[in-house]
Structure formats: structure tokens, C-alpha cells
Design an enzyme around this catalytic site. Sequence first.
Site, PDB file in Angstrom:
ATOM      1  N   SER A  28       1.003  -1.219   0.030  1.00  0.00           N
ATOM      2  CA  SER A  28       0.149  -0.045   0.140  1.00  0.00           C
ATOM      3  C   SER A  28       0.877   1.306   0.025  1.00  0.00           C
ATOM      4  O   SER A  28       0.506   2.494  -0.169  1.00  0.00           O
ATOM      5  CB  SER A  28      -1.012   0.071   0.999  1.00  0.00           C
ATOM      6  N   CYS A  53       1.832  -6.703   1.907  1.00  0.00           N
ATOM      7  CA  CYS A  53       0.766  -5.607   2.756  1.00  0.00           C
ATOM      8  C   CYS A  53      -0.044  -6.719   3.599  1.00  0.00           C
ATOM      9  O   CYS A  53      -0.588  -7.720   2.887  1.00  0.00           O
ATOM     10  CB  CYS A  53       0.041  -4.859   1.845  1.00  0.00           C
ATOM     11  N   ASN A  54      -0.007  -6.664   4.705  1.00  0.00           N
ATOM     12  CA  ASN A  54      -0.821  -7.395   5.617  1.00  0.00           C
ATOM     13  C   ASN A  54      -2.385  -7.437   5.286  1.00  0.00           C
ATOM     14  O   ASN A  54      -3.180  -8.343   5.412  1.00  0.00           O
ATOM     15  CB  ASN A  54      -0.515  -7.065   6.994  1.00  0.00           C
ATOM     16  N   THR A  55      -2.960  -5.869   5.136  1.00  0.00           N
ATOM     17  CA  THR A  55      -4.230  -5.834   4.907  1.00  0.00           C
ATOM     18  C   THR A  55      -4.721  -6.483   3.329  1.00  0.00           C
ATOM     19  O   THR A  55      -5.677  -7.259   3.429  1.00  0.00           O
ATOM     20  CB  THR A  55      -4.735  -4.356   4.761  1.00  0.00           C
ATOM     21  N   GLU A  68       4.864   6.888   6.564  1.00  0.00           N
ATOM     22  CA  GLU A  68       4.526   7.459   5.227  1.00  0.00           C
ATOM     23  C   GLU A  68       5.144   8.987   4.995  1.00  0.00           C
ATOM     24  O   GLU A  68       5.833   9.537   3.901  1.00  0.00           O
ATOM     25  CB  GLU A  68       3.259   7.384   4.618  1.00  0.00           C
ATOM     26  N   TYR A 114      -4.115   1.620   3.517  1.00  0.00           N
ATOM     27  CA  TYR A 114      -5.376   0.651   3.075  1.00  0.00           C
ATOM     28  C   TYR A 114      -6.039   0.277   4.236  1.00  0.00           C
ATOM     29  O   TYR A 114      -7.195  -0.099   4.411  1.00  0.00           O
ATOM     30  CB  TYR A 114      -4.620  -0.697   2.505  1.00  0.00           C
ATOM     31  N   GLY A 115      -5.571   0.405   5.576  1.00  0.00           N
ATOM     32  CA  GLY A 115      -6.083  -0.223   6.935  1.00  0.00           C
ATOM     33  C   GLY A 115      -7.591   0.395   6.797  1.00  0.00           C
ATOM     34  O   GLY A 115      -8.389  -0.233   7.353  1.00  0.00           O
ATOM     35  N   THR A 175       3.783  -4.124   7.389  1.00  0.00           N
ATOM     36  CA  THR A 175       4.887  -4.112   6.811  1.00  0.00           C
ATOM     37  C   THR A 175       5.551  -2.545   6.863  1.00  0.00           C
ATOM     38  O   THR A 175       6.928  -2.324   6.691  1.00  0.00           O
ATOM     39  CB  THR A 175       5.229  -4.426   5.573  1.00  0.00           C
TER      40      THR A 175
END
Length: 273
Positions: free
Chosen positions: A10, A72-74, A151, A41-42, A185
Site C-alpha cells: 500500500s 501488505c498485511n491488509t 509514510e 489501506y487499513g 510491513t
Amino acid sequence: MKQPIGVIDSGVGGLTVARELMRQLPKETFLYLGDTKRCPYGPRSEEEVRAFTWQMVNFLLEKNIKMLVIACNTATAYTLTELQETLNIPVIGVIEPGARAAIKFSRNKRIGVIGTEGTIESKAYPNALVAIDQNIRVNSLACPPFVPMVEDGILSGPKAEGIVSNTLQPLKEMNHIDTLILGCTHYPLIKDLVQNEMGSHIQVISSGEETAREASLILAYHKLLEKGNASPVHEFYTTGDIEKFRLVANSWFEEPVRILKSVQIEHVPSSAY
């Protein structure tokens, strides 16, 4: 011609996985795409995450990748099974490798997970952990401030320390976990801050190393490992601000980026998908 491995995230967080992949697979070529324009994205719906992930995947499929790593975990939580069932190349995520690593290190079978709202709501980590060991107890905490902080390049200093301290306070009050999974991540970029806040008695786990190990095993199984001796030329793409992406990438890769002078970071507008 070398066939590359695609890595998607993301934003900049997946660079933590990409660096470990490059370390463990030095002959392979990697194409990294971070959707920094639409990060994080969360907080997004599952439908949005699935749509954005497929757009990134289709972009990389046009470049003839031989494997896809969802860093990306999501996105892993919402799309891994679908992508594995649809694509004709190996696809791996970061959740199961992270869960296995945590179980390996935990002594009391009490594991904490921090991640985005989407990852925590999906219960992907508790499901993965309990699938391996039903005696595992999991405490999860969504940490919405962390991804925007990373970010924006706020990786150290009093401001970052304050954000981390305030966000992790509910987890610290539980006081019985011995292992903590960084379930996003982006979080390894602030791993030292998290470690300092949680204390040295907590084993902090990031999934990059285990994910890279799994990628190597799968490539070997499918006889897809690169055997040539030519130096790989990696490519980095972002949908957002190029200079901000470059700043984080250079700070994270440090010496490897200076050595790989052929690394390219290019802008990919969302409309190009």
C-alpha cells in the site's frame, strides 16, 4: 532474459520485505510497486482493498513476473486466497510467515499483534496462529497513526516516540504477552521505537525474513530460481510523491541502494492502471 519477482504494498512499508527478499535472493530481479497515493489501506473497505490490489497486480503481470509477493498485511488478509486461486504463478503473503515466526519465539503462547484497522478486523493473524497451535492466546491492537507517520518519514525523535507510546499503551497494560507481531510491513521502519516502548523482554517479530525464506523455498520447488550471474536491475514504482518515496527508500536500503546504482524509481499514475 531474467523473469522478475513482483512485490506490492500500500506504500513504502513493503520495502522492509523487499530488502529481505533481495538479501536472501541476491540473483533475483524485483519489481516493487507501492500505492502511496491511496495509502493507507487499513481504514478502507474490503472491496476497495481488493480493487486496488488487483490494479497493482495487473500492472506487474504485464511485466511478466514469475512470482507475486503481497508485502501488505491488509491486502494479504483480503486477497491472498483469491489471487492464489486465480493466477498461474506462485503468490505468497506476509501473514502466515509472520505467525510461524511468532510461535517459534513465544515461550508462554501469549502473542500480541499490532496492525491496521483492516488487518485487525479481519482476524487474519489470530486465525493463522490458532490454526497452527490451538493453545495460542492473542491480543490484537489496531494502530491507525503508525502508517501515516511512516509514510511522512517520521521515524524517530520526540514526536514519533510520543505517537508510539500513546498508541501502544492499551497493549502494555495487558502485560502478559512475550511476543509481538508487527502486523503491518510499515512497522519495521519504527521497530526500535516499538521495542523500546514494549521493553526488552518482548520479542518483536517482523515477517520479512520468514516471507523471504518461504519465497526461496517456493521458487526452488517450482524450479524458478535464477541461475545466471548477471547483476539484477531492480525497479521501484510509486503511485504518489516520487521524492518522498525515494527519501524513505534510500534511508531504509542505505548501502544496497548506493551499490545498485541502476535502481529505478518511477511514477505510476493511478489512471495508468
